[in-house]
Motif scaffolding. Structure first.
Motif, PDB file in Angstrom:
ATOM      1  N   ARG A 159      31.549 -55.294  16.814  1.00 12.56           N
ATOM      2  CA  ARG A 159      29.861 -55.503  16.885  1.00 12.56           C
ATOM      3  C   ARG A 159      29.019 -56.591  16.978  1.00 12.56           C
ATOM      4  N   LEU A 160      28.017 -56.754  17.485  1.00 10.63           N
ATOM      5  CA  LEU A 160      27.355 -57.848  17.713  1.00 10.63           C
ATOM      6  C   LEU A 160      26.186 -57.755  16.782  1.00 10.63           C
ATOM      7  N   LEU A 161      25.881 -58.322  15.456  1.00 12.22           N
ATOM      8  CA  LEU A 161      24.272 -57.959  15.348  1.00 12.22           C
ATOM      9  C   LEU A 161      23.311 -58.844  15.871  1.00 12.22           C
TER      10      LEU A 161
ATOM     11  N   LEU B 138      19.448 -70.389   7.867  1.00 11.83           N
ATOM     12  CA  LEU B 138      21.010 -70.144   7.082  1.00 11.83           C
ATOM     13  C   LEU B 138      22.061 -70.675   8.300  1.00 11.83           C
ATOM     14  N   ILE B 139      21.308 -70.166   9.322  1.00  9.81           N
ATOM     15  CA  ILE B 139      22.106 -70.451  10.809  1.00  9.81           C
ATOM     16  C   ILE B 139      22.237 -71.945  11.891  1.00  9.81           C
TER      17      ILE B 139
ATOM     18  N   VAL C 218      27.160 -67.919  14.563  1.00  9.71           N
ATOM     19  CA  VAL C 218      26.451 -67.025  15.356  1.00  9.71           C
ATOM     20  C   VAL C 218      27.278 -67.769  16.855  1.00  9.71           C
ATOM     21  N   ILE C 219      27.199 -66.239  17.606  1.00  7.27           N
ATOM     22  CA  ILE C 219      27.579 -66.956  18.694  1.00  7.27           C
ATOM     23  C   ILE C 219      26.466 -67.260  19.851  1.00  7.27           C
ATOM     24  N   LYS C 220      26.530 -67.080  21.130  1.00  5.96           N
ATOM     25  CA  LYS C 220      25.520 -67.566  21.697  1.00  5.96           C
ATOM     26  C   LYS C 220      26.135 -66.357  23.142  1.00  5.96           C
TER      27      LYS C 220
ATOM     28  N   ARG D  19      23.708 -63.863  18.674  1.00  3.97           N
ATOM     29  CA  ARG D  19      24.156 -62.866  17.966  1.00  3.97           C
ATOM     30  C   ARG D  19      25.156 -63.599  16.370  1.00  3.97           C
ATOM     31  N   VAL D  20      25.568 -62.065  15.555  1.00 10.69           N
ATOM     32  CA  VAL D  20      26.361 -62.989  14.769  1.00 10.69           C
ATOM     33  C   VAL D  20      27.398 -61.372  14.748  1.00 10.69           C
TER      34      VAL D  20
END
Length: 74
Positions: free
Chosen positions: A12-14, A33-34, A41-43, A49-50
């Protein structure tokens, strides 16, 4: 014949809002933090999204630490 992939909750992506709520902190700290590379994260298009598994690894790694210090002393 295509193989069907079975997804579980770790896939799942948060959203960043979900991360903020789970950490019970501000959007500013999540962003820091990011940006500092502590929380990967991913874009997806223009959204970030995390991955839930990455979030859980972040929590284990950072257990007992001050998030604001990790975010660069917000």
């Amino acid at each position: 014949m295509k193989k069907e992939m079975i997804l579980d909750d770790t896939d799942r992506l948060l959203s960043l809002e979900e991360v903020r709520i789970r950490l019970k902190t501000s959007s500013r700290i999540v962003s820091k933090l990011i940006n500092s590379g502590v929380l990967p994260v991913i874009k997806v298009n223009s959204s970030r999204r995390v991955r839930k598994i990455a979030f859980n690894e972040f929590l284990n790694k950072c257990d007992g630490q001050d998030l604001s210090e990790m975010a660069g002393g917000v």
